[in-house]
Design a protein around this motif. Structure first.
Motif, short mmCIF file in Angstrom:
data_model
loop_
_atom_site.label_atom_id
_atom_site.label_comp_id
_atom_site.label_asym_id
_atom_site.label_seq_id
_atom_site.Cartn_x
_atom_site.Cartn_y
_atom_site.Cartn_z
N SER A 100 -16.86 -25.07 -45.70
CA SER A 100 -17.61 -24.77 -44.69
C SER A 100 -18.99 -25.77 -45.37
CB SER A 100 -17.80 -23.90 -44.74
OG SER A 100 -18.83 -23.52 -43.57
N ASP A 101 -19.18 -26.54 -44.32
CA ASP A 101 -20.18 -27.95 -44.62
C ASP A 101 -21.54 -27.49 -43.81
OD1 ASP A 101 -17.52 -29.34 -46.30
OD2 ASP A 101 -17.96 -30.69 -44.35
N LEU A 102 -21.43 -26.09 -42.64
CA LEU A 102 -21.91 -25.18 -42.05
C LEU A 102 -22.63 -24.22 -42.31
CD1 LEU A 102 -21.95 -27.40 -38.80
CD2 LEU A 102 -23.69 -28.12 -40.46
N ARG A 103 -23.94 -23.67 -43.13
CA ARG A 103 -24.01 -22.38 -42.86
C ARG A 103 -25.38 -22.73 -42.74
NH1 ARG A 103 -22.45 -17.88 -43.86
NH2 ARG A 103 -20.36 -18.62 -45.22
N ARG A 104 -25.33 -21.10 -41.20
CA ARG A 104 -26.65 -21.31 -40.63
C ARG A 104 -26.60 -22.49 -39.75
NH1 ARG A 104 -28.87 -18.24 -45.23
NH2 ARG A 104 -28.05 -16.20 -45.47
N GLY A 105 -26.29 -22.91 -39.44
CA GLY A 105 -25.81 -24.13 -39.04
C GLY A 105 -26.73 -25.73 -39.77
N ALA A 106 -26.55 -25.30 -40.42
CA ALA A 106 -27.91 -26.46 -41.43
C ALA A 106 -26.81 -26.54 -42.82
CB ALA A 106 -29.18 -25.84 -42.13
N PRO A 107 -26.71 -28.19 -43.20
CA PRO A 107 -25.80 -28.35 -44.33
C PRO A 107 -25.58 -27.25 -45.16
CG PRO A 107 -27.62 -30.33 -43.84
CD PRO A 107 -27.50 -28.90 -42.84
N SER A 108 -24.65 -27.12 -45.64
CA SER A 108 -24.26 -25.89 -46.78
C SER A 108 -24.92 -26.47 -48.32
CB SER A 108 -23.39 -25.39 -46.81
OG SER A 108 -22.03 -25.87 -46.60
N LEU A 109 -25.65 -25.48 -49.57
CA LEU A 109 -25.68 -26.06 -50.54
C LEU A 109 -25.00 -26.94 -51.02
CD1 LEU A 109 -28.08 -25.51 -52.63
CD2 LEU A 109 -26.55 -24.24 -53.72
N HIS A 110 -23.47 -27.11 -51.06
CA HIS A 110 -22.72 -27.94 -51.73
C HIS A 110 -22.91 -29.26 -51.44
CE1 HIS A 110 -19.41 -26.38 -49.11
NE2 HIS A 110 -18.73 -27.47 -49.07
N THR A 111 -23.11 -29.66 -49.76
CA THR A 111 -22.95 -30.93 -49.53
C THR A 111 -24.21 -31.54 -49.52
OG1 THR A 111 -23.44 -30.21 -47.71
CG2 THR A 111 -21.50 -29.96 -47.40
N GLN A 112 -25.50 -30.47 -50.79
CA GLN A 112 -26.25 -31.35 -50.91
C GLN A 112 -26.42 -31.77 -52.56
OE1 GLN A 112 -29.51 -29.58 -48.81
NE2 GLN A 112 -28.15 -28.07 -48.36
N THR A 113 -26.10 -30.28 -52.71
CA THR A 113 -25.97 -31.05 -54.34
C THR A 113 -24.32 -31.66 -55.21
OG1 THR A 113 -24.95 -28.84 -54.65
CG2 THR A 113 -27.07 -28.85 -54.56
N GLY A 114 -23.44 -31.73 -54.42
CA GLY A 114 -22.27 -31.45 -54.78
C GLY A 114 -21.52 -29.99 -55.92
N VAL A 115 -19.87 -30.22 -55.33
CA VAL A 115 -19.58 -28.63 -55.69
C VAL A 115 -20.18 -28.63 -57.36
CG1 VAL A 115 -17.09 -27.80 -55.43
CG2 VAL A 115 -17.72 -29.27 -53.81
N ALA A 116 -19.49 -29.10 -57.67
CA ALA A 116 -19.51 -28.55 -59.26
C ALA A 116 -21.18 -27.63 -59.27
CB ALA A 116 -19.45 -29.46 -60.91
N GLU A 117 -22.16 -28.56 -59.42
CA GLU A 117 -23.55 -28.02 -59.24
C GLU A 117 -23.85 -26.92 -58.56
OE1 GLU A 117 -22.71 -31.42 -58.78
OE2 GLU A 117 -24.04 -32.65 -60.02
N ALA A 118 -23.14 -26.61 -57.44
CA ALA A 118 -23.35 -25.86 -56.64
C ALA A 118 -22.61 -24.17 -57.08
CB ALA A 118 -22.75 -25.76 -54.75
N VAL A 119 -21.28 -25.12 -57.84
CA VAL A 119 -20.49 -23.86 -58.28
C VAL A 119 -21.40 -22.81 -59.56
CG1 VAL A 119 -18.68 -22.92 -60.25
CG2 VAL A 119 -18.78 -23.86 -57.78
N HIS A 120 -22.60 -24.23 -60.31
CA HIS A 120 -23.07 -23.38 -61.43
C HIS A 120 -24.88 -22.74 -60.71
CE1 HIS A 120 -21.31 -25.09 -64.64
NE2 HIS A 120 -21.18 -26.69 -64.28
N ILE A 121 -24.87 -23.16 -59.75
CA ILE A 121 -26.44 -22.07 -59.29
C ILE A 121 -25.98 -21.32 -58.76
CG2 ILE A 121 -27.71 -22.12 -57.10
CD1 ILE A 121 -27.37 -25.72 -57.69
N GLY A 122 -24.71 -20.50 -57.69
CA GLY A 122 -24.15 -19.09 -57.33
C GLY A 122 -24.21 -18.47 -58.85
N ASN A 123 -22.90 -18.96 -60.37
CA ASN A 123 -23.33 -17.87 -61.52
C ASN A 123 -23.75 -18.01 -61.41
OD1 ASN A 123 -20.29 -19.04 -60.83
ND2 ASN A 123 -20.10 -20.44 -62.80
N TYR A 124 -25.63 -18.68 -61.44
CA TYR A 124 -26.53 -18.58 -62.59
C TYR A 124 -27.01 -16.94 -61.45
CZ TYR A 124 -31.57 -18.70 -62.68
OH TYR A 124 -33.08 -17.65 -62.71
N MET A 125 -26.99 -17.10 -60.55
CA MET A 125 -27.51 -16.38 -59.36
C MET A 125 -27.26 -15.03 -59.50
SD MET A 125 -28.82 -18.68 -55.42
CE MET A 125 -29.59 -17.45 -55.46
N SER A 126 -25.86 -14.78 -59.66
CA SER A 126 -25.67 -13.29 -59.79
C SER A 126 -25.37 -13.18 -61.66
CB SER A 126 -23.95 -13.80 -59.67
OG SER A 126 -23.57 -14.50 -60.19
N ALA A 127 -25.67 -13.76 -62.63
CA ALA A 127 -25.45 -13.90 -63.49
C ALA A 127 -27.13 -12.89 -64.03
CB ALA A 127 -25.73 -14.63 -64.49
#
Ligand code: FPP
Ligand code: MG
Length: 337
Positions: free
Chosen positions: A104-131
């Motif tokens: 999904s390229d959109l979240r709340r009508g704006a580009p979702s995070l992975h479309t801005q950072t790249g998928v791998a980076e977004a995975v790491h950001i999500g992992n960091y946040m939950s850890a």
């Protein structure tokens, strides 16, 4: 003008937002000028209703700790704010992963995070946040309040299991109602229920009060996800901030799809949908689902959960903070499109 949910609940949203930002700002291992810190702050500031933090705070108003607040129970202290912020962090992390999985390229009508950072980076950001939530909650947890781990461990693990189940059953038109409900409980309802319960226990609520709040949150969460599933058929892309009909396109057998599958005329249209179906095939099935009784039956199930939510809090009637639950109930019960 109609008050927003946090106004109706008399919760200072700015304090919550500040505390959410503090989770990354005061992480000694993440430099403030780093891309990681910048991305998390940008994501947090991009919006969201802060529903889960509000549930934590409402729950905390059912404690017995006498601090002289106007609810006659407990005051919102730093601890409650930190729990509220942790809940939002878990939710935000899960949405980063969800958007990657859902493509999904959109979240709340704006580009979702992975479309801005790249998928791998977004995975790491999500992992960091939950850890980071696990780290934060461990820092201020003693044996007395081990329940806070329900947020960082139990509810988070359930989120992952719910999403995994959903993925496993993509394009599975033999999914049962029981399986759908269990997956929905895991991916949406349990975190909401846990927010209310953890908030309540953080201010020494009696166990039966915390359990009633949990059941209330669980039913509201079920109603919330069913509404989300209905909106995928009834709302426009502008209203939901992402393309409508995407659940069916991705093979998600949501409640309206399940009900439509019990219609012998519609079932073959739906069963024909696969990962590479054409837009025409999908439109044909979407139209069929919208004109049949599947949406009305789903709406009925949603209303049943809303009713169960009210029954769960019967014993809390007369509590000074009971009105807060009515506000939440009205909010979750608001009309869908
Ligand atoms: C939204 O569902 C997504 C969820 C409710 C949970 C997602 C959970 C994970 C991806 C597991 C990973 C969790 C962590 C903590 C890293 P939806 O797609 O039905 O809703 P949407 O319309 O908002 O996208
Ligand atoms: Mg999604």
């Amino acid at each position: 003008m109609k008050p927003t949910l946090h106004e109706a609940l008399q919760i200072d949203i700015k304090r919550i937002n500040r505390e959410i930002e503090n989770i990354v700002k005061y992480d000694k291992d993440v430099p403030r000028t780093s891309v990681l810190s910048h991305s998390v702050l940008q994501l947090i500031r991009s919006g969201g209703k802060r529903l889960r933090p509000l549930l934590v705070i409402v729950g905390s108003r059912f404690g017995t700790a006498k601090t002289g607040s106007r609810f006659g129970t407990a005051k919102t202290g730093r601890r409650q704010l930190q729990l509220a912020a942790a809940a939002e962090f878990i939710h935000a992390a899960s949405l980063i992963h969800d958007d990657i999985i859902d493509r999904s390229d959109l979240r709340r009508g704006a580009p979702s995070l992975h479309t801005q950072t790249g998928v791998a980076e977004a995975v790491h950001i999500g992992n960091y946040m939950s850890a980071r939530v696990v780290e934060l909650l461990s820092d201020f947890t003693s044996d007395h309040d081990r329940f806070v781990h329900d947020l960082s461990s139990l509810a988070t693990a359930q989120l992952c299991i719910g999403e995994y189940e959903q993925l496993q059953h993509a394009f599975d038109y033999d999914l049962t109602l029981k399986q759908y409900l269990e997956k929905t409980r895991c991916k949406t309802a349990q975190l909401m229920a846990t927010c209310l319960r953890v908030g309540a226990l953080s201010t020494d609520a009696r166990p039966e009060v915390a359990d009633a709040l949990y059941r209330f949150g669980e039913s509201l969460g079920m109603a919330f996800q069913i509404e989300d599933d209905i909106l995928d058929f009834t709302a426009t892309a502008e209203m939901i901030g992402k393309p409508a009909g995407s659940d069916l396109r991705r093979g998600q057998v949501t409640l309206p799809v399940l009900y439509a599958l019990s219609d012998p005329v519609l079932a073959p249209r739906i069963r024909a949908i696969h990962a590479n179906s054409s837009e025409e095939e999908i439109e044909y099935a979407l139209q069929g689902i919208c004109v049949g009784d599947a949406l009305a039956r789903s709406q009925q199930m949603r209303m049943d959960y809303l009713q169960q939510a009210m029954q769960a809090i019967e014993l809390l009637r007369g509590h000074p903070a009971y009105g807060q639950l009515e506000v939440l109930h009205q909010y979750f019960g608001g009309k869908t499109a």
